[in-house]
Design an enzyme around this catalytic site. Sequence first.
Site, short mmCIF file in Angstrom:
data_model
loop_
_atom_site.label_atom_id
_atom_site.label_comp_id
_atom_site.label_asym_id
_atom_site.label_seq_id
_atom_site.Cartn_x
_atom_site.Cartn_y
_atom_site.Cartn_z
N ASP A 350 6.31 14.58 71.21
CA ASP A 350 5.10 14.98 72.22
C ASP A 350 5.24 16.13 72.89
O ASP A 350 5.96 17.22 72.26
CB ASP A 350 5.60 13.68 73.39
CG ASP A 350 6.94 14.01 74.11
OD1 ASP A 350 7.14 13.75 75.34
OD2 ASP A 350 7.83 14.21 73.46
N HIS A 677 7.83 11.61 63.14
CA HIS A 677 6.87 11.67 64.27
C HIS A 677 6.54 12.75 65.08
O HIS A 677 7.53 13.45 65.65
CB HIS A 677 7.36 10.34 65.33
CG HIS A 677 6.62 10.33 66.41
ND1 HIS A 677 5.38 9.22 66.45
CD2 HIS A 677 6.54 10.48 67.70
CE1 HIS A 677 4.95 9.21 67.44
NE2 HIS A 677 5.55 10.17 68.27
N ASP A 725 10.21 6.52 56.60
CA ASP A 725 9.56 7.84 56.74
C ASP A 725 8.02 7.80 56.82
O ASP A 725 7.24 8.04 56.06
CB ASP A 725 9.73 8.81 55.30
CG ASP A 725 9.55 10.20 55.68
OD1 ASP A 725 9.31 10.70 56.94
OD2 ASP A 725 9.05 10.81 54.62
N GLU A 734 11.67 10.07 64.54
CA GLU A 734 11.28 11.21 65.51
C GLU A 734 11.97 12.63 65.06
O GLU A 734 13.09 12.42 64.46
CB GLU A 734 11.32 10.76 66.70
CG GLU A 734 10.63 11.65 67.79
CD GLU A 734 10.45 11.37 69.12
OE1 GLU A 734 9.55 11.82 69.99
OE2 GLU A 734 11.21 10.25 69.48
#
Length: 763
Positions: A350, A677, A725, A734
């Site tokens: 993020d 991610h 994955d 992540e």
Amino acid sequence: MVRTRRRAVAPLLVMVLFAGSAPAMGAASDGQEELLVNGTFAAGSDSWWTNAGMAPDTSGGELCVDVPDVADPWGAILGQNDIALQPGSEYVLTFTARADRPATIRPIVQPAEYAPGDPYLATDARLGVAPVTATYTFVTPDEELPVANQVQFQLGGEGAYEVCFDDVSLVGPPYAHVPDTGPSVKVNQLGYLPDGPKNATVVTAATTAQPWVLKSGSGQVLAGGDTTPRGNDPSSGETVHTVDFSAYTQEAHDVRLTVGGETSHPFDIDAQLYQGLRADAMRLFYTNRSGTAIDGSVAGSEYARPAGHLGVLPNQGDDAVPCQEPKEWMDDWTCDYRLDVTGGWYDAGDHGKYVVNGGIATYQLLSAYERTLYAGVVDPDALGDSTLHVPERGNGVPDILDEARWNLEFMLKMQVPAREPLAGMVHHKVHDVEWTGLPLLPSDDPKPRALHRPSTAATLNLAAVAAVGARLWEETDPQFARELLRASRRAYAAAEAHPDLFAPDEDGDDGGGAYADDEVRDEFYWAAAELFLTTGKVRYARDLKANPLHEADVFSDGFYWGSVAALGRMDLATVPSGLPDRDRVRRSVVEGADRLVALQSGEAFGQTFTPADGRYPWGSNSSMLNNQVVIATAFDLTGDPAYADSVLEGLDYLLGRNVLGTSYVTGYGTDDARNQHSRWYAHSLDPSLPNPPTGSVAGGPNSSIQDPISSAWLEGCLPQWCYVDDIRAWAVNEITINWNSALAWVASFVADVSAQRAVTERR
């Protein structure tokens, strides 16, 4: 999310059932499942998305939107993503809908926007004022399908109107995830050092020893022997054998190991094997920088991007961030000031920046450098100037310090200004006020940002890391060193005045992770240790002695951002000081490493992590790496090569010697993780974006599988199997700065060890 050029494919059967009340939804027969989430809208509009600024209203039990007057059907869409379908299978889409006037909508089921391929279903449905229930049956192509598909209702091209949906259902055979585990002979896919340990694991039903043979790329037999049966491995549930070919000590390339007709992936035996990983493990930090444009000539052209969060629209910017709105779980705290918190590293997938996670990551980079000052490495300049991919190359300062400084200066900005309430404390984090979706470049993030309440843990992170920085910059930048020491002391004093200001779990609901921590004796211990090592002041030595952790076992449960006493203990053992009980401290590190090595001997895949409850946690690969840091420190304290061998074997697991046959380090090995991610290393979602940089480590197997993808595909998994994955599988796949900092530390260590052994061999 607009599709304009997909060939329409007629469904097998289109049937409008009736107008009026809808039948029960999701009536699935054996082998069939409901594949949509929240199709009754009992959870509001969760899992559904819209475009064109449409705001879903579910207050009446339906999902209703006001459709704007747009020219094209795809100009206004209601949709749901992340639907996995089986090839050559029949599915049934059902929904009930009504409009406030006659209108035609387009129900579509198709590969996700970024995936090539035609729709599986694309048709028209005529709506009126009375609810209409429609059912569509279609068959997917009998070929490999994208793992991500979507249901869309294209609503545009009809003028402005209101439309409402209920009981939206997609029933059919669920996607069955079958991982490609590669050869049953599991090896370190990068390779092995000539005079290092060389072990492999074989998944086999055989109960007796099996012959093995090691061959070069040209087919020459290099070595042979018999496997060692190990029985059932609890972390994988597989019957396994191990192979030890350490006796072969020559360099060789494109080597393969064959057992029982199964041949491993190729690998090398080379003394220079880990030199590249030392630098590559650091790549993620530069490309994760916030507040600066990423230079493609430094990072690679595919990683060039505009600066994020500098206040250039659509960014709201980090140059004048207010405090979060009052929250009940934060005792309604807020503030009336704004801070410039530009810079730093984005934490993970993020756009948030977190002091506790950034703190341990920054520390591990500083620690990797400080180790070169005391560990007697062959090349003390291996982490010097112009050794990493950073724009500061050539400034006369070690590149690893330049990179660490980028985040350390951000941490300084997070400190509460003088004369404000909680002055000297440090804000726990800064991030968006709401979650954003994938993919999204940092520069395209439109959400407002907020500073979150200061915490004792974040404050002590700054105290500890700034104290380390103060001693490392003392010669190269004395002014910066003094600034760091002032901030460290100020933070330590503020934490003493506010010892119980904790970050709660509830503060992770919107826009960023919580990083909750209500036990801070370890942070007090770490900060006191670093301040003592930097200043030699008696008061910090007293605080160390008074802390019960000073004589406790701080290694058995491992360390991570929320448990950091081991960091202070290892520095007290390795950084010269006048600590009265330093010999006992050094012994405690060696004893901790001994326990880890003993546990490793029982692991058939060479893991350096054996959880007491048998379950792998979030970021289990970092647990492996952080334990390797402890073991490596024991090597530095004793010179015993057994500790270095343990670290080297531990890396085997991360680089492919695991039941999945996956190298968890991007760019290393035949089958490497590359879809971690991330909002901007999102090539699998947008081909114009890159995969994570070479040297990025995936979080790895996580027994709790909290995200929708891994929980659906991996239910009931044994620990090593709890990984996929896939970019959407954020609980297992992540990337984070603190996991890569652990890899960077270990990679630097093994590069030093390989250099030392190469020198010894030449002698």
